[in-house]
Design a protein around this motif. Structure first.
Motif, PDB file in Angstrom:
ATOM      1  N   PRO A 197       3.903  35.608  24.367  1.00 47.14           N
ATOM      2  CA  PRO A 197       3.976  34.707  25.528  1.00 47.14           C
ATOM      3  C   PRO A 197       2.852  33.676  25.568  1.00 47.14           C
ATOM      4  CG  PRO A 197       4.373  36.964  26.204  1.00 47.14           C
ATOM      5  CD  PRO A 197       3.913  37.018  24.781  1.00 47.14           C
ATOM      6  N   LEU A 198       1.656  34.078  25.105  1.00 50.33           N
ATOM      7  CA  LEU A 198       0.521  33.160  25.108  1.00 50.33           C
ATOM      8  C   LEU A 198       0.749  32.009  24.129  1.00 50.33           C
ATOM      9  CD1 LEU A 198      -2.336  32.391  25.950  1.00 50.33           C
ATOM     10  CD2 LEU A 198      -3.207  33.925  24.186  1.00 50.33           C
ATOM     11  N   LEU A 199       1.201  32.327  22.921  1.00 51.96           N
ATOM     12  CA  LEU A 199       1.471  31.286  21.929  1.00 51.96           C
ATOM     13  C   LEU A 199       2.582  30.355  22.409  1.00 51.96           C
ATOM     14  CD1 LEU A 199       1.287  33.301  18.571  1.00 51.96           C
ATOM     15  CD2 LEU A 199      -0.394  31.684  19.478  1.00 51.96           C
ATOM     16  N   ALA A 200       3.615  30.931  23.021  1.00 57.32           N
ATOM     17  CA  ALA A 200       4.716  30.115  23.542  1.00 57.32           C
ATOM     18  C   ALA A 200       4.223  29.170  24.634  1.00 57.32           C
ATOM     19  CB  ALA A 200       5.825  31.014  24.085  1.00 57.32           C
ATOM     20  N   THR A 201       3.271  29.644  25.455  1.00 57.07           N
ATOM     21  CA  THR A 201       2.723  28.813  26.519  1.00 57.07           C
ATOM     22  C   THR A 201       1.875  27.681  25.949  1.00 57.07           C
ATOM     23  OG1 THR A 201       2.681  30.714  28.024  1.00 57.07           O
ATOM     24  CG2 THR A 201       1.332  28.818  28.618  1.00 57.07           C
TER      25      THR A 201
ATOM     26  N   ASP B  79       3.345  39.854  30.566  1.00 52.17           N
ATOM     27  CA  ASP B  79       2.962  38.584  31.175  1.00 52.17           C
ATOM     28  C   ASP B  79       1.448  38.429  31.035  1.00 52.17           C
ATOM     29  OD1 ASP B  79       2.164  36.625  33.158  1.00 52.17           O
ATOM     30  OD2 ASP B  79       4.143  36.872  34.062  1.00 52.17           O
ATOM     31  N   PRO B  80       0.968  37.271  30.582  1.00 54.65           N
ATOM     32  CA  PRO B  80      -0.487  37.074  30.472  1.00 54.65           C
ATOM     33  C   PRO B  80      -1.244  37.371  31.762  1.00 54.65           C
ATOM     34  CG  PRO B  80       0.650  35.317  29.334  1.00 54.65           C
ATOM     35  CD  PRO B  80       1.705  36.122  30.026  1.00 54.65           C
ATOM     36  N   LEU B  81      -0.595  37.143  32.916  1.00 51.25           N
ATOM     37  CA  LEU B  81      -1.259  37.449  34.183  1.00 51.25           C
ATOM     38  C   LEU B  81      -1.475  38.951  34.329  1.00 51.25           C
ATOM     39  CD1 LEU B  81      -2.332  36.214  36.832  1.00 51.25           C
ATOM     40  CD2 LEU B  81      -0.097  36.697  37.850  1.00 51.25           C
ATOM     41  N   ALA B  82      -0.557  39.755  33.796  1.00 53.33           N
ATOM     42  CA  ALA B  82      -0.733  41.206  33.835  1.00 53.33           C
ATOM     43  C   ALA B  82      -1.961  41.627  33.032  1.00 53.33           C
ATOM     44  CB  ALA B  82       0.516  41.904  33.290  1.00 53.33           C
ATOM     45  N   ILE B  83      -2.177  40.954  31.911  1.00 52.15           N
ATOM     46  CA  ILE B  83      -3.336  41.269  31.076  1.00 52.15           C
ATOM     47  C   ILE B  83      -4.629  40.861  31.778  1.00 52.15           C
ATOM     48  CG2 ILE B  83      -4.387  40.943  28.822  1.00 52.15           C
ATOM     49  CD1 ILE B  83      -1.614  42.329  28.844  1.00 52.15           C
ATOM     50  N   VAL B  84      -4.619  39.674  32.391  1.00 54.50           N
ATOM     51  CA  VAL B  84      -5.802  39.201  33.115  1.00 54.50           C
ATOM     52  C   VAL B  84      -6.128  40.152  34.259  1.00 54.50           C
ATOM     53  CG1 VAL B  84      -6.691  37.363  34.610  1.00 54.50           C
ATOM     54  CG2 VAL B  84      -5.481  36.782  32.500  1.00 54.50           C
ATOM     55  N   GLY B  85      -5.113  40.541  35.017  1.00 56.48           N
ATOM     56  CA  GLY B  85      -5.328  41.441  36.140  1.00 56.48           C
ATOM     57  C   GLY B  85      -5.798  42.819  35.709  1.00 56.48           C
ATOM     58  N   GLN B  86      -5.172  43.357  34.654  1.00 57.91           N
ATOM     59  CA  GLN B  86      -5.552  44.684  34.167  1.00 57.91           C
ATOM     60  C   GLN B  86      -6.969  44.682  33.606  1.00 57.91           C
ATOM     61  OE1 GLN B  86      -3.660  47.575  34.402  1.00 57.91           O
ATOM     62  NE2 GLN B  86      -5.591  48.507  33.777  1.00 57.91           N
ATOM     63  N   SER B  87      -7.325  43.646  32.884  1.00 60.99           N
ATOM     64  CA  SER B  87      -8.678  43.547  32.315  1.00 60.99           C
ATOM     65  C   SER B  87      -9.722  43.446  33.422  1.00 60.99           C
ATOM     66  CB  SER B  87      -8.771  42.332  31.384  1.00 60.99           C
ATOM     67  OG  SER B  87      -7.858  42.442  30.302  1.00 60.99           O
ATOM     68  N   ALA B  88      -9.388  42.686  34.485  1.00 57.08           N
ATOM     69  CA  ALA B  88     -10.320  42.570  35.610  1.00 57.08           C
ATOM     70  C   ALA B  88     -10.457  43.891  36.350  1.00 57.08           C
ATOM     71  CB  ALA B  88      -9.837  41.477  36.563  1.00 57.08           C
ATOM     72  N   ALA B  89      -9.328  44.594  36.540  1.00 57.55           N
ATOM     73  CA  ALA B  89      -9.362  45.858  37.280  1.00 57.55           C
ATOM     74  C   ALA B  89     -10.137  46.941  36.547  1.00 57.55           C
ATOM     75  CB  ALA B  89      -7.939  46.325  37.567  1.00 57.55           C
ATOM     76  N   SER B  90     -10.012  46.980  35.221  1.00 63.21           N
ATOM     77  CA  SER B  90     -10.679  48.008  34.423  1.00 63.21           C
ATOM     78  C   SER B  90     -12.066  47.585  33.948  1.00 63.21           C
ATOM     79  CB  SER B  90      -9.822  48.363  33.207  1.00 63.21           C
ATOM     80  OG  SER B  90      -9.631  47.229  32.377  1.00 63.21           O
ATOM     81  N   LEU B  91     -12.358  46.273  34.094  1.00 62.31           N
ATOM     82  CA  LEU B  91     -13.646  45.715  33.651  1.00 62.31           C
ATOM     83  C   LEU B  91     -13.884  45.947  32.162  1.00 62.31           C
ATOM     84  CD1 LEU B  91     -15.963  46.627  36.666  1.00 62.31           C
ATOM     85  CD2 LEU B  91     -14.763  44.464  36.207  1.00 62.31           C
ATOM     86  N   LYS B  92     -12.778  45.949  31.400  1.00 65.80           N
ATOM     87  CA  LYS B  92     -12.907  46.058  29.953  1.00 65.80           C
ATOM     88  C   LYS B  92     -11.641  45.523  29.301  1.00 65.80           C
ATOM     89  CE  LYS B  92     -11.257  50.870  29.751  1.00 65.80           C
ATOM     90  NZ  LYS B  92     -11.602  52.255  29.319  1.00 65.80           N
ATOM     91  N   LEU B  93     -11.757  45.256  28.019  1.00 67.64           N
ATOM     92  CA  LEU B  93     -10.628  44.728  27.266  1.00 67.64           C
ATOM     93  C   LEU B  93      -9.962  45.849  26.480  1.00 67.64           C
ATOM     94  CD1 LEU B  93     -12.234  41.432  25.874  1.00 67.64           C
ATOM     95  CD2 LEU B  93     -10.831  41.709  27.929  1.00 67.64           C
ATOM     96  N   TYR B  94      -8.681  46.041  26.718  1.00 68.64           N
ATOM     97  CA  TYR B  94      -7.908  47.053  25.999  1.00 68.64           C
ATOM     98  C   TYR B  94      -6.989  46.307  25.042  1.00 68.64           C
ATOM     99  CZ  TYR B  94      -4.900  51.068  25.125  1.00 68.64           C
ATOM    100  OH  TYR B  94      -4.193  52.087  24.528  1.00 68.64           O
TER     101      TYR B  94
END
Length: 352
Positions: A134-138, A109-124
């Motif tokens: 899911p992003l393209l479909a949205t 879920d894109p929200l999982a990516i947003v939350g994980q990136s915010a929690a880790s303060l980095k992009l994985y």
């Protein structure tokens, strides 16, 4: 020779040729319900298959209890036509709608990516790539996840039927809040995740909570605090505000609305056959105004308005923006009255 008759004052106008939606569009809402039901059943089936995998790997069928044997035999019957080695092949389908694997393709879920990136303060990036589909479909279909996939939607819409029944006894759930609250919830969730280093959304995001609690209850024979939270959201929808969680407080709904603001596929009103019956507005779970072309970013393309329209005045179109308000439907009493008054004014001017 047969004569064509037209209303007074309209005889000089060209006849209106009303466009019609593709006939199958009216059945899309049934397909949507099938999609929601399949997703919900998969969330129940996956933990059962996981238990079955453990039984197969343990090779201890003769030591299973009667209830465990029943589960083993049932899951074997279901999976046997599709897999040869269940202890390995069933790994192709794992997880929930929050994050999982579908036939080898990892999805999040894109929200999982947003939350994980915010929690880790980095992009994985390996994790971010799991949200590409899911992003393209949205970007194409807008807030479609909310209407077509979200397991919480399946429960909430069934709960709406209960609300309609309770309304007969004077129990109303028509309280309205500001729709921008959910964007504040999204922003606060990102901030809390960044500050605490935890995935704050996982505790309040209904589809994530429901998927997790279903797994706990089936695979681990227990419930977490999320079960109480989800029951409270049902109570809120039932007694306070119809679909209030999705309309006003869901951070995922906020994110999908932002991403799908300029979606390519959207619902469109065909003004020629429209008679302003208001059924499209009444059936809309998100309190939108289809009858006046007001869909906006909130629309999840559920197509309920298309299926309920008695005049086939709702269709799907390819556009990155909604049609501006087209005014009253051409089959409505208001439109006929407006045109009658207009034509009478023209006739008076011509006579004078």
């Amino acid at each position: 020779m047969e004569k064509e008759f037209a209303p007074a004052g309209l005889s000089k106008q060209k006849p209106i040729t009303a466009s019609k939606p593709f006939a199958l569009y009216r059945h899309l809402n049934k397909l949507r319900w099938l999609s929601l039901a399949v997703v919900f059943l998969m969330l129940i089936l996956i933990p059962l298959l996981s238990i079955y995998q453990h039984y197969v790997a343990a090779q201890g069928y003769n030591h299973l209890s009667p209830s465990q044997t029943l589960l083993y035999d049932t899951m074997e019957f279901i999976s046997a036509p599709f897999v040869d080695a269940p202890e390995h092949d069933l790994d192709a389908i794992k997880g929930t709608t929050w994050s999982g694997q579908l036939f080898g393709v990892k999805l999040s879920d894109p929200l999982a990516i947003v939350g994980q990136s915010a929690a880790s303060l980095k992009l994985y990036w390996p994790l971010i790539l799991t949200a590409v589909i899911p992003l393209l479909a949205t970007l194409i279909f807008g807030r479609f996840f909310c209407g077509w996939i979200c397991p919480a939607t399946f429960i909430y819409e069934l709960n709406s039927n209960l609300s309609v029944y309770l309304s007969r006894f004077g129990i109303k759930n028509n309280r309205r809040f500001h729709k921008n609250i959910k964007y504040l919830v999204l922003a606060l969730g990102i901030g809390i995740s960044a500050y605490t280093g935890t995935l704050a959304f996982a505790s309040i995001y209904p589809p994530a909570v429901l998927g997790r609690e279903l797994y706990f209850s089936i695979a681990l024979s227990g419930f977490g605090g999320g079960t109480l939270f989800f029951i409270l959201t049902l109570g809120f929808d039932t007694f306070v505000s119809r679909r209030g969680i999705c309309r006003y407080f869901c951070p995922g709904g906020a994110l999908y609305s932002l991403l799908g603001r300029y979606r390519v596929v959207r619902v469109k009103r065909l003004v020629e056959p429209c008679n302003d019956c208001n059924k499209c507005n009444a059936v809309c779970e998100f309190d939108l105004d289809p009858m006046r072309d007001n869909f906006g970013a909130e629309c999840n393309n559920c197509t309920a308005c298309i299926s309920v329209c008695p005049k086939s005045a709702m269709s799907l179109t390819l556009s990155i923006s909604d049609q501006p308000n087209q005014g009253p439907g051409h089959q409505s009493r208001q439109y006929r009255q407006q045109n009658s008054d207009h034509n009478e004014t023209i006739q008076v001017k011509n006579i004078s």
